[in-house]
Design an enzyme around this catalytic site. Structure first.
Site, mmCIF file in Angstrom:
data_model
loop_
_atom_site.group_PDB
_atom_site.id
_atom_site.type_symbol
_atom_site.label_atom_id
_atom_site.label_comp_id
_atom_site.label_asym_id
_atom_site.label_seq_id
_atom_site.Cartn_x
_atom_site.Cartn_y
_atom_site.Cartn_z
ATOM 1 N N CYS A 168 -8.090 -6.465 -3.410
ATOM 2 C CA CYS A 168 -6.923 -6.033 -2.640
ATOM 3 C C CYS A 168 -7.180 -4.789 -1.805
ATOM 4 O O CYS A 168 -6.287 -4.363 -1.062
ATOM 5 C CB CYS A 168 -5.735 -5.813 -3.575
ATOM 6 S SG CYS A 168 -5.242 -7.310 -4.455
ATOM 7 N N HIS A 308 0.203 1.932 -1.795
ATOM 8 C CA HIS A 308 -0.124 0.568 -2.192
ATOM 9 C C HIS A 308 1.162 -0.126 -2.637
ATOM 10 O O HIS A 308 1.425 -1.255 -2.239
ATOM 11 C CB HIS A 308 -1.156 0.577 -3.315
ATOM 12 C CG HIS A 308 -1.604 -0.783 -3.738
ATOM 13 N ND1 HIS A 308 -2.367 -1.602 -2.930
ATOM 14 C CD2 HIS A 308 -1.377 -1.483 -4.883
ATOM 15 C CE1 HIS A 308 -2.595 -2.753 -3.559
ATOM 16 N NE2 HIS A 308 -2.012 -2.713 -4.736
ATOM 17 N N GLU A 319 -0.057 5.302 -9.034
ATOM 18 C CA GLU A 319 -0.294 6.003 -7.778
ATOM 19 C C GLU A 319 0.643 7.187 -7.580
ATOM 20 O O GLU A 319 0.287 8.141 -6.884
ATOM 21 C CB GLU A 319 -0.299 5.058 -6.583
ATOM 22 C CG GLU A 319 0.968 4.378 -6.218
ATOM 23 C CD GLU A 319 0.773 3.548 -4.934
ATOM 24 O OE1 GLU A 319 0.111 4.009 -3.993
ATOM 25 O OE2 GLU A 319 1.299 2.421 -4.894
ATOM 26 N N LYS A 340 4.953 -3.526 1.403
ATOM 27 C CA LYS A 340 4.931 -4.752 0.602
ATOM 28 C C LYS A 340 6.344 -5.179 0.198
ATOM 29 O O LYS A 340 6.568 -6.342 -0.129
ATOM 30 C CB LYS A 340 4.069 -4.570 -0.644
ATOM 31 C CG LYS A 340 2.574 -4.434 -0.367
ATOM 32 C CD LYS A 340 1.795 -4.317 -1.670
ATOM 33 C CE LYS A 340 0.304 -4.153 -1.414
ATOM 34 N NZ LYS A 340 -0.049 -2.820 -0.879
ATOM 35 N N HIS A 345 2.568 -9.085 -0.757
ATOM 36 C CA HIS A 345 1.198 -8.630 -1.018
ATOM 37 C C HIS A 345 0.234 -9.739 -0.612
ATOM 38 O O HIS A 345 0.065 -10.723 -1.327
ATOM 39 C CB HIS A 345 1.061 -8.306 -2.504
ATOM 40 C CG HIS A 345 -0.230 -7.613 -2.857
ATOM 41 N ND1 HIS A 345 -1.272 -7.474 -1.973
ATOM 42 C CD2 HIS A 345 -0.648 -7.029 -4.023
ATOM 43 C CE1 HIS A 345 -2.265 -6.831 -2.562
ATOM 44 N NE2 HIS A 345 -1.902 -6.545 -3.801
ATOM 45 N N PHE A 404 -7.689 -5.258 -8.023
ATOM 46 C CA PHE A 404 -8.251 -5.774 -9.263
ATOM 47 C C PHE A 404 -9.765 -5.525 -9.266
ATOM 48 O O PHE A 404 -10.443 -5.650 -8.241
ATOM 49 C CB PHE A 404 -7.985 -7.269 -9.385
ATOM 50 C CG PHE A 404 -6.569 -7.602 -9.780
ATOM 51 C CD1 PHE A 404 -5.645 -6.621 -10.085
ATOM 52 C CD2 PHE A 404 -6.158 -8.932 -9.851
ATOM 53 C CE1 PHE A 404 -4.351 -6.929 -10.453
ATOM 54 C CE2 PHE A 404 -4.860 -9.261 -10.216
ATOM 55 C CZ PHE A 404 -3.958 -8.269 -10.518
#
Length: 417
Positions: A168, A308, A319, A340, A345, A404
């Site tokens: 990602c 993110h 985060e 997002k 996403h 990931f």
């Protein structure tokens, strides 16, 4: 010293297959999430996604291109064409070997591969597949480099051409790779960005298995809600963004419109867990710190953070901690948002879409909102710009990504004086 600036932006995104449609959706705070229509998702735990209303013929692709290219490749080529047109750059001017391509993708040609497997295996009934039923370009679906090759072919790029696949964070890392090519003198122009079209049964099954996606099927428009106390996972999306990166001095000589300079970037790994995140945000904070150091800027210079913001419990807390660790008290004064919440996403593509949003935010001095943020989480206590876009004076923007495998990336964009 050579540096890279953004002179063109091209976008295919949920809610609008162009740069301006993308920006209009973001600043209006509209969500493009809905019940999946690209395949029958009735049996899945999460049956919602942010789909692109994309007609390849209307987007200018020929019948041969449509037949040859997977959906992800189509997104990338259409985005690249828009970016080049936006830049006003005549690609016949630079020597072909001075034009590079850097495209990111997390899952490559997933759509085409799954569709062909279904045909070759007679709907999964045959263990040994019959290759004779495959489309002529099936091999291209198997090779992720096809995505960059198609963009390079359209641009006549004979310089460095590569695919970056870091989950990602692929979109951020592909842009960073393009910047590095310019800084190192390996190219003068780079088409950099990312694409993914992961909306398929196999992708939905994988994320269902780990319960990472939202099961809020009855209210798709409000399912993606980063930093909200009621968040219950992310919503899958698809799309692409490609940027024209040019060497700054050359862009100025030709009088190019400059959206932003890519002033710094960095990536780190947590070496911890395939999908898990440490709560202290240490690795993301480290990436932010190095990106700011490369840009020769301190924490107080940051005017906006494009998070993110996936909408999972652990990511949003992780985060938030990273921002506090890296920026100190400045973290509480800087507006933060997650797009997002509106476009889902799109895995590897999302980082490039977020960089595009950051460049547009700098250019137009508007912070996109975090849609669906109605109930704050006490552990997420920063200024997350809920629901409505905000006019805001900005010179420096920070964009971050988390993927990931433990990948953590950060990029600093600055207005180019």
């Amino acid at each position: 010293m050579r540096s890279a600036v953004v002179t063109g932006i091209g976008v295919v995104a949920p809610g609008g297959a162009s740069r301006e449609a993308f920006w209009e959706l973001l600043t209006a705070g509209r969500t493009a999430t809905r019940t999946i229509s690209l395949f029958d998702a009735a049996e899945f735990r999460s049956r919602i996604a942010a789909e692109c209303d994309f007609d390849p013929a209307a987007a200018g692709l020929s019948p041969q291109e449509i037949r040859r290219m997977d959906r992800a490749a189509q997104f990338a080529v259409v985005s690249a064409r828009e970016a080049v047109a936006d830049s006003g750059l005549d690609l016949a001017s630079p020597a072909p070997e001075r034009i590079g391509v850097s495209i990111g993708s997390a899952v490559g040609c997933t759509t085409g591969l799954e569709e062909e497997y279904v045909v070759l295996s007679d709907g999964g009934r045959s263990w040994l597949v019959d290759h004779s039923y495959g489309v002529p370009h099936l091999y291209g679906y198997m090779v992720p480099s096809t995505l960059a090759v198609e963009v390079a072919r359209g641009a006549g790029a004979e310089g460095p051409v590569s695919v970056i696949s870091t989950g990602c964070t692929s979109g951020l890392d592909a842009v960073a790779n393009g910047v590095q090519l310019i800084e190192d003198g390996a190219a003068d122009v780079v088409l950099a960005g990312a694409t993914d079209a992961p909306l398929s049964p196999i992708t939905s099954a994988c994320f269902d298995a780990i319960k990472a996606t939202s099961p809020n099927n009855d209210d798709p428009a409000h399912a993606s809600r980063p930093f909200d106390a009621r968040r219950d996972g992310f919503v899958l999306g698809e799309g692409a963004a490609v940027l024209v990166l040019e060497e700054r001095a050359a862009a100025r000589r030709r009088g190019a419109r400059i959206y932003a300079e890519i002033a710094g970037f960095a990536n780190r790994s947590n070496a911890f867990h395939m999908t898990g995140l440490k709560p202290d945000g240490r690795e993301m904070a480290a990436a932010i710190g190095v990106a700011l150091d490369r840009a020769k800027l301190g924490p107080d210079a940051v005017d906006y953070i494009n998070a993110h913001g996936s909408g999972t419990k652990q990511n949003d807390r992780h985060e938030t901690a990273a921002f506090k660790r890296s920026l100190g008290e400045r973290a509480y004064a800087v507006p933060v948002s997650s797009i997002k919440s509106m476009i889902g996403h799109s895995l590897g593509a999302i980082g490039s879409l977020e960089v595009a949003a950051c460049a547009l935010a700098l250019d137009r001095q508007v912070v996109p909102p975090t849609a669906n943020l109605a109930n704050g989480d006490p552990e997420c206590d920063l200024d997350y710009v809920p629901v409505t876009a905000r006019e805001h004076a900005m010179d420096v923007v920070l964009s971050v990504g988390s993927g990931f495998g433990g990948f953590q990336s950060a990029m600093v964009l600055a207005r180019s004086d």
